[in-house]
Each structure stands twice: as structure tokens, then as C-alpha cells.
Design an enzyme around this catalytic site. Structure first.
Site, PDB file in Angstrom:
ATOM      1  N   LYS A 123       0.857  -1.181   0.000  1.00 20.19           N
ATOM      2  CA  LYS A 123       0.000   0.000   0.000  1.00 20.19           C
ATOM      3  C   LYS A 123       0.895   1.234   0.000  1.00 20.19           C
ATOM      4  O   LYS A 123       2.064   1.176   0.401  1.00 20.19           O
ATOM      5  CB  LYS A 123      -0.907   0.024   1.233  1.00 20.19           C
ATOM      6  CG  LYS A 123      -2.202   0.779   1.047  1.00 20.19           C
ATOM      7  CD  LYS A 123      -3.219  -0.029   0.254  1.00 20.19           C
ATOM      8  CE  LYS A 123      -4.557   0.687   0.187  1.00 20.19           C
ATOM      9  NZ  LYS A 123      -5.573  -0.098  -0.526  1.00 20.19           N
ATOM     10  N   ASP A 165      -6.935   4.937  -4.914  1.00 20.34           N
ATOM     11  CA  ASP A 165      -7.548   4.614  -3.626  1.00 20.34           C
ATOM     12  C   ASP A 165      -8.225   5.895  -3.155  1.00 20.34           C
ATOM     13  O   ASP A 165      -8.349   6.853  -3.912  1.00 20.34           O
ATOM     14  CB  ASP A 165      -6.487   4.125  -2.627  1.00 20.34           C
ATOM     15  CG  ASP A 165      -7.087   3.317  -1.474  1.00 20.34           C
ATOM     16  OD1 ASP A 165      -7.913   3.874  -0.734  1.00 20.34           O
ATOM     17  OD2 ASP A 165      -6.749   2.131  -1.328  1.00 20.34           O
ATOM     18  N   LEU A 192     -23.877   5.675  -0.982  1.00 23.08           N
ATOM     19  CA  LEU A 192     -24.223   5.486  -2.384  1.00 23.08           C
ATOM     20  C   LEU A 192     -23.150   6.093  -3.284  1.00 23.08           C
ATOM     21  O   LEU A 192     -23.421   6.873  -4.184  1.00 23.08           O
ATOM     22  CB  LEU A 192     -25.585   6.117  -2.692  1.00 23.08           C
ATOM     23  CG  LEU A 192     -26.796   5.454  -2.028  1.00 23.08           C
ATOM     24  CD1 LEU A 192     -28.062   6.244  -2.334  1.00 23.08           C
ATOM     25  CD2 LEU A 192     -26.948   4.005  -2.494  1.00 23.08           C
ATOM     26  N   VAL A 208     -19.524   2.355  -5.706  1.00 28.92           N
ATOM     27  CA  VAL A 208     -19.858   0.950  -5.480  1.00 28.92           C
ATOM     28  C   VAL A 208     -21.250   0.805  -4.882  1.00 28.92           C
ATOM     29  O   VAL A 208     -22.076   0.026  -5.369  1.00 28.92           O
ATOM     30  CB  VAL A 208     -18.812   0.275  -4.574  1.00 28.92           C
ATOM     31  CG1 VAL A 208     -19.242  -1.158  -4.235  1.00 28.92           C
ATOM     32  CG2 VAL A 208     -17.445   0.268  -5.246  1.00 28.92           C
ATOM     33  N   ASP A 265     -27.070   8.511   2.507  1.00 22.50           N
ATOM     34  CA  ASP A 265     -25.874   9.153   1.972  1.00 22.50           C
ATOM     35  C   ASP A 265     -25.993  10.645   2.253  1.00 22.50           C
ATOM     36  O   ASP A 265     -27.109  11.171   2.351  1.00 22.50           O
ATOM     37  CB  ASP A 265     -25.737   8.910   0.461  1.00 22.50           C
ATOM     38  CG  ASP A 265     -24.312   9.136  -0.046  1.00 22.50           C
ATOM     39  OD1 ASP A 265     -23.649   8.143  -0.364  1.00 22.50           O
ATOM     40  OD2 ASP A 265     -23.866  10.298  -0.078  1.00 22.50           O
ATOM     41  N   SER A 278     -19.074  -3.347   1.007  1.00 26.43           N
ATOM     42  CA  SER A 278     -17.821  -3.081   0.300  1.00 26.43           C
ATOM     43  C   SER A 278     -16.819  -2.264   1.090  1.00 26.43           C
ATOM     44  O   SER A 278     -15.641  -2.208   0.717  1.00 26.43           O
ATOM     45  CB  SER A 278     -18.119  -2.346  -1.016  1.00 26.43           C
ATOM     46  OG  SER A 278     -18.612  -1.039  -0.752  1.00 26.43           O
ATOM     47  N   ALA A 279     -17.232  -1.605   2.162  1.00 27.69           N
ATOM     48  CA  ALA A 279     -16.319  -0.731   2.899  1.00 27.69           C
ATOM     49  C   ALA A 279     -15.148  -1.531   3.465  1.00 27.69           C
ATOM     50  O   ALA A 279     -15.312  -2.677   3.902  1.00 27.69           O
ATOM     51  CB  ALA A 279     -17.058  -0.027   4.031  1.00 27.69           C
TER      52      ALA A 279
END
Length: 380
Positions: free
Chosen positions: A89, A124, A190, A193, A212, A273-274
Site C-alpha cells: 500500500k 484509492d 451510495l 460501489v 448518503d 464493500s467498505a
């Protein structure tokens, strides 16, 4: 910007902090203002692969802690996705709204190139595909750039596909069927993804609750629901995790499940997905005790990683989507192992990844042949 000074933490030296990592590189370019850290955690499975985020870290210690944590997570994520890459990373210290420049990303590209193929990176949080078009002018070790520049394009598409496969595996485990319409979902976020996941659930006929801070995204998903068999209800961002839905779907920031709210969660499962949804991995024990099924995030959100890894062999969308389907099998495997061994799903996922690494470490892979340098996977 901050100045890259040694660690100011009196309890841990830099060498103690980086123990367990193969290599940590501090990058400084006074001309462009670049101050960055690259962390390579493990290259057992192949060259390190991981995104580069840009954030106004309060200190170098904070940036170092973040990159070390994220790079370790990428090792497990690559193993879970069964790609021929290890974990790495990068972080750039700075405000992504004010401190970006083409020169800064070209300088970053030169540092990446100096690692001789040990590290591949791309977008990222806080960085974009266009940022890395500049970096790619200095190195070929960049992934996730626009298709017009030879990349594979928007990685949120396979990421969302992978989340839906994870949701199917979760619903299968809960209800004995992977029919998405059988459950209700509370989607937190929202973004690129989360919006796509919401769309797919609506098309499957599911009832979703969404939140959101972006009013335009909320309005857009309500419009989408008018043309789909599913239904949508808008919920306050402060209440989305308390919504009486079967599955909580975190698609925004990490650390959303913590000691202060975990006892209040009414859901039957968590799958989203987080990254780093659990503020502390030990909270997986609390979820297990409460009977809440947790799909480890680094498996569920692996679709984007699968795409950028595949890009290095020549972008192929069909191949990416075929491999993304295996997320369904991986999540089911973790759930079954967790149940059989009476361990948390986080422990089961980590075991699965560590086993893959142990097996692969005993065999040469395509990166260890003698016809070209170990880390040169592109034909330059």
C-alpha cells in the site's frame, strides 16, 4: 504539508512498528512537494499490489500506522482473491483537494519505479485514475488507469459485482436460498460501489433502505426504483445501521461497527464493500455471540482487486467477471469453516488465506522463472 520526520511515538521505534513488513520506503521530493510512504508487507504470492490513498494526515506517525495496517490487509485480500500478488500500500500526505499536481504524481511514479517491480499501485481514497495517468509516464507499475491509456477502466463495476455475490452467499446461509428478493438491505453509502449495489438489488426485486450525505445520489436511486421491481426508502445517515433490515451493507467509510453501536445492531448479517468495517477485529466475537453473520470485507470487496491484477496480463472484462464469481464460493467457504470450527468468520477467513500462502510458498510461480527478472511481469 507535514515534514517526514522519524516516529514521535515514545513507546515504539520505527523498526518496531514495521516489524512483519518486508520493506517500508519514505519518499520525499521537495520540488513537487511529494511526501509519501510505500509499505510492502509480503511478497510470498508475488509482487506487492495495493492502492495509493492521499489524505491530510495529522502526523507522519498517523500516515505510517495507516499504510502498515492497509498493506497487511492487502496481503490477505490478495490471497482471498487468489491473484498472483502480495500485499502492499502507499499513502501520500496532503490534501487531495488542494495539494495535487501532475509533478507530484510523476515524482511518486519515479519512487514506485525505483522499487524494480516489487510494488504495483493505483487509485484509492483521495486519488483518481487521472492522477495515475501522470504517474504512469514515469513507471509501468501502475494499474487502474483509464481504458484510453491502456488500463481496464472503472474498478467499481467488478467491486459491486463481488458485493452482490457476497450478498447471495449470505442470503443462502441465512435463508437457504440465494434469491436476493427474500431479504431486505440497509445500504450505507451510495458512492461508486454502493450505488451500483443498490441498483442491482432493486433489479432483483429487493426492498432496500439507503443513506448518503449526497442528496443527488439519493434522488438518483429513488428514480431508479421507479423503473425496477424493488422498492427503496431513504434513511438518515445517523440511523441507517439501526434500520430493521435483514442485512446491513456498509459501502462508505471503515470502522462503522464499533464498541458503542455493536449491541444496537438489529440486522441478521453484515456484508458490504467498505474496508475495515470492524473498528477492532475482536468485535467479530461479539457479532458471533449475537448471532449476526459477518462476511469479511476484504473477501467481499475483492472484485476491484481482481480487475487491476488482471489488467497486468492484458485487460479482459469477461475474465474478470468470471473470477469475481468465485467470491460467492469463498464467502460460503468462510461461513462453513466458521460454523464447523466454532470460530469467528474473521478467523476463518484469515485461516483460509494463510493456508493458501503456506501452500503457494512451497511452489514456484510465474514470477520465479529464470527467463526474466522475478518482478518483471510486463514485457517492457
Amino acid at each position: 504539508m507535514n515534514t517526514l520526520n522519524p516516529s514521535t511515538n515514545p513507546t515504539l521505534s520505527i523498526m518496531e512498528k514495521i516489524a512483519g513488513h518486508e520493506q517500508v520506503v519514505f519518499c520525499n521530493d521537495p520540488v513537487s512537494g511529494l511526501q509519501a510512504i510505500i509499505a510492502i508487507h509480503d511478497t510470498t504470492l508475488g509482487p506487492a499490489l495495493g492502492g495509493c490513498r492521499m489524505a491530510p494526515y495529522a502526523s507522519v506517525d498517523e500516515a505510517l500506522d495507516d499504510v502498515l495496517r492497509l498493506s497487511r490487509g492487502m496481503t490477505y485480500k490478495c490471497a482471498a482473491a487468489d491473484v498472483d500478488f502480495g500485499g502492499g500500500k502507499a499513502v501520500i500526505i496532503g490534501n487531495p483537494a488542494t495539494d495535487k499536481s501532475p509533478e507530484l504524481f510523476r515524482a511518486f511514479g519515479r519512487f514506485v519505479d525505483s522499487l524494480g517491480g516489487r510494488f504495483y499501485t493505483g487509485t484509492d481514497m483521495g486519488t483518481t485514475m487521472d492522477d495515475f495517468v501522470h504517474a504512469s509516464r514515469e513507471t509501468s507499475r501502475i494499474v487502474g488507469i483509464p481504458e484510453a491509456f491502456g488500463g481496464s477502466g472503472d474498478s467499481s463495476i467488478p467491486t459491486a459485482e463481488g458485493v452482490v455475490y457476497g450478498l447471495r452467499a449470505t442470503i443462502e446461509t441465512l435463508f437457504g436460498s440465494d434469491d436476493l428478493s427474500r431479504a431486505t438491505y440497509a445500504i450505507q453509502g451510495l458512492g461508486k460501489v454502493g450505488f451500483k449495489v443498490a441498483e442491482k438489488l432493486l433489479l432483483a426485486g429487493a426492498t432496500i433502505y439507503v443513506s448518503d450525505v449526497n442528496e443527488a445520489a439519493l434522488a438518483a436511486i429513488v428514480t431508479q426504483a421507479e423503473m425496477a421491481p424493488g422498492t427503496v426508502r431513504v434513511v438518515s445517515p445517523h440511523e441507517i445501521h439501526l434500520t430493521d433490515a435483514d442485512v446491513f451493507v456498509p459501502c462508505a467509510y471503515g470502522g462503522v461497527i464499533h464498541a458503542q453501536n455493536i449491541a444496537l445492531l438489529p440486522c441478521k448479517a453484515i456484508c458490504g464493500s467498505a474496508n475495515n468495517q470492524l473498528a477492532d477485529e475482536q468485535l467479530a466475537h461479539v457479532l458471533m455471540d449475537r448471532g449476526i453473520l459477518y462476511a469479511p470485507d476484504y473477501i467481499v470487496n475483492g472484485g476491484g482487486l481482481i480487475q487491476v491484477a488482471d489488467e497486468l496480463y492484458g485487460a479482459n472484462h469477461e475474465r474478470v467477471l468470471l473470477k469475481t464469481r468465485h467470491i460467492y464460493d469463498a464467502v460460503l467457504e468462510v461461513f462453513k469453516e466458521s460454523h464447523a470450527e466454532n470460530i469467528t468468520t474473521v478467523e476463518a477467513a484469515n485461516r483460509m488465506c494463510e493456508k493458501r500462502m503456506q501452500i503457494r510458498a512451497k511452489h514456484n510461480n510465474i514470477f520465479t522463472n529464470t527467463t526474466k527478472p522475478k518482478w518483471d511481469i510486463r514485457n517492457h
